[in-house]
Design a protein around this motif. Structure first.
Motif, PDB file in Angstrom:
ATOM      1  N   SER A   1       0.878  -1.159   0.000  1.00 48.86           N
ATOM      2  CA  SER A   1       0.000   0.000   0.000  1.00 48.86           C
ATOM      3  C   SER A   1       0.918   1.212   0.000  1.00 48.86           C
ATOM      4  N   LEU A   2       0.983   1.881  -1.148  1.00 47.77           N
ATOM      5  CA  LEU A   2       1.932   2.982  -1.323  1.00 47.77           C
ATOM      6  C   LEU A   2       1.212   4.240  -1.799  1.00 47.77           C
ATOM      7  N   SER A   3       1.588   5.376  -1.230  1.00 42.56           N
ATOM      8  CA  SER A   3       1.046   6.650  -1.703  1.00 42.56           C
ATOM      9  C   SER A   3       2.112   7.456  -2.438  1.00 42.56           C
ATOM     10  N   ALA A   4       3.313   6.895  -2.533  1.00 48.26           N
ATOM     11  CA  ALA A   4       4.410   7.486  -3.299  1.00 48.26           C
ATOM     12  C   ALA A   4       5.259   6.334  -3.830  1.00 48.26           C
ATOM     13  N   THR A   5       6.079   6.600  -4.807  1.00 46.88           N
ATOM     14  CA  THR A   5       6.956   5.578  -5.368  1.00 46.88           C
ATOM     15  C   THR A   5       7.716   4.870  -4.258  1.00 46.88           C
ATOM     16  N   GLY A   6       7.764   3.535  -4.341  1.00 48.04           N
ATOM     17  CA  GLY A   6       8.468   2.785  -3.307  1.00 48.04           C
ATOM     18  C   GLY A   6       8.742   1.357  -3.712  1.00 48.04           C
TER      19      GLY A   6
ATOM     20  N   CYS B   1      -6.250   1.283  -7.202  1.00 51.59           N
ATOM     21  CA  CYS B   1      -5.847   2.668  -6.917  1.00 51.59           C
ATOM     22  C   CYS B   1      -7.009   3.415  -6.254  1.00 51.59           C
ATOM     23  N   SER B   2      -6.697   4.208  -5.224  1.00 53.29           N
ATOM     24  CA  SER B   2      -7.731   4.938  -4.484  1.00 53.29           C
ATOM     25  C   SER B   2      -8.203   6.202  -5.206  1.00 53.29           C
ATOM     26  N   ALA B   3      -7.384   6.685  -6.122  1.00 51.86           N
ATOM     27  CA  ALA B   3      -7.679   7.934  -6.832  1.00 51.86           C
ATOM     28  C   ALA B   3      -7.144   7.822  -8.254  1.00 51.86           C
TER      29      ALA B   3
ATOM     30  N   SER C   1       2.544   8.306  -9.803  1.00 50.41           N
ATOM     31  CA  SER C   1       2.514   9.710 -10.206  1.00 50.41           C
ATOM     32  C   SER C   1       1.104  10.222  -9.942  1.00 50.41           C
ATOM     33  N   GLY C   2       0.996  11.250  -9.123  1.00 46.45           N
ATOM     34  CA  GLY C   2      -0.303  11.794  -8.740  1.00 46.45           C
ATOM     35  C   GLY C   2      -0.522  11.604  -7.251  1.00 46.45           C
TER      36      GLY C   2
ATOM     37  N   GLY D   1      -2.626  -0.060  -3.886  1.00 48.44           N
ATOM     38  CA  GLY D   1      -2.461  -1.177  -2.971  1.00 48.44           C
ATOM     39  C   GLY D   1      -2.763  -2.482  -3.670  1.00 48.44           C
ATOM     40  N   GLY D   2      -2.312  -3.565  -3.060  1.00 51.62           N
ATOM     41  CA  GLY D   2      -2.586  -4.875  -3.634  1.00 51.62           C
ATOM     42  C   GLY D   2      -1.587  -5.904  -3.181  1.00 51.62           C
TER      43      GLY D   2
END
Length: 114
Positions: free
Chosen positions: A21-26, A46-48, A98-99, A104-105
């Protein structure tokens, strides 16, 4: 990651799974010295509205950026020993985001030196 036994083709490869579960590149799967990470299944949501793509290590894109709408995603799976994509030997499997949003997954994979 957790080993669960041999893959379906009775090879000695050990399947592993990594939730993310990432909100930025990782990094989704850390590098394994001298081995490639071979992914045979992916679930991604994707949440958004964001763009995502898989990358081998810090700079080698495995695929181009793919745009997803909010709550969009995909599931892909192949029966081992076939695999969807792989990293370069000794590199991590990263997800580039990007964005603004969360991806997540889970990925299912094995590592080997071939």
């Amino acid at each position: 990651t957790s080993p669960t036994g041999a893959l379906m083709d009775d090879s000695p490869r050990i399947p592993r799974h990594a939730a993310f579960s990432l909100s930025a590149t990782g990094t989704v799967v850390g590098a394994v010295a001298g081995k490639r990470i071979k992914v045979y299944a992916v679930k991604l949501v994707c949440s958004a509205a964001i763009n995502v793509n898989w990358r081998s290590g810090a700079s080698s894109n495995i695929e181009g950026a793919q745009p997803y709408v909010a709550n969009g995603g995909y599931i892909e799976i192949l029966t081992p020993p076939a695999f969807l994509f792989a990293t370069t030997q000794g590199q991590s499997l990263d997800l580039v985001i990007s964005g603004t949003g969360t991806a997540g997954g889970r990925v299912s994979y094995w590592d080997d030196d071939l």
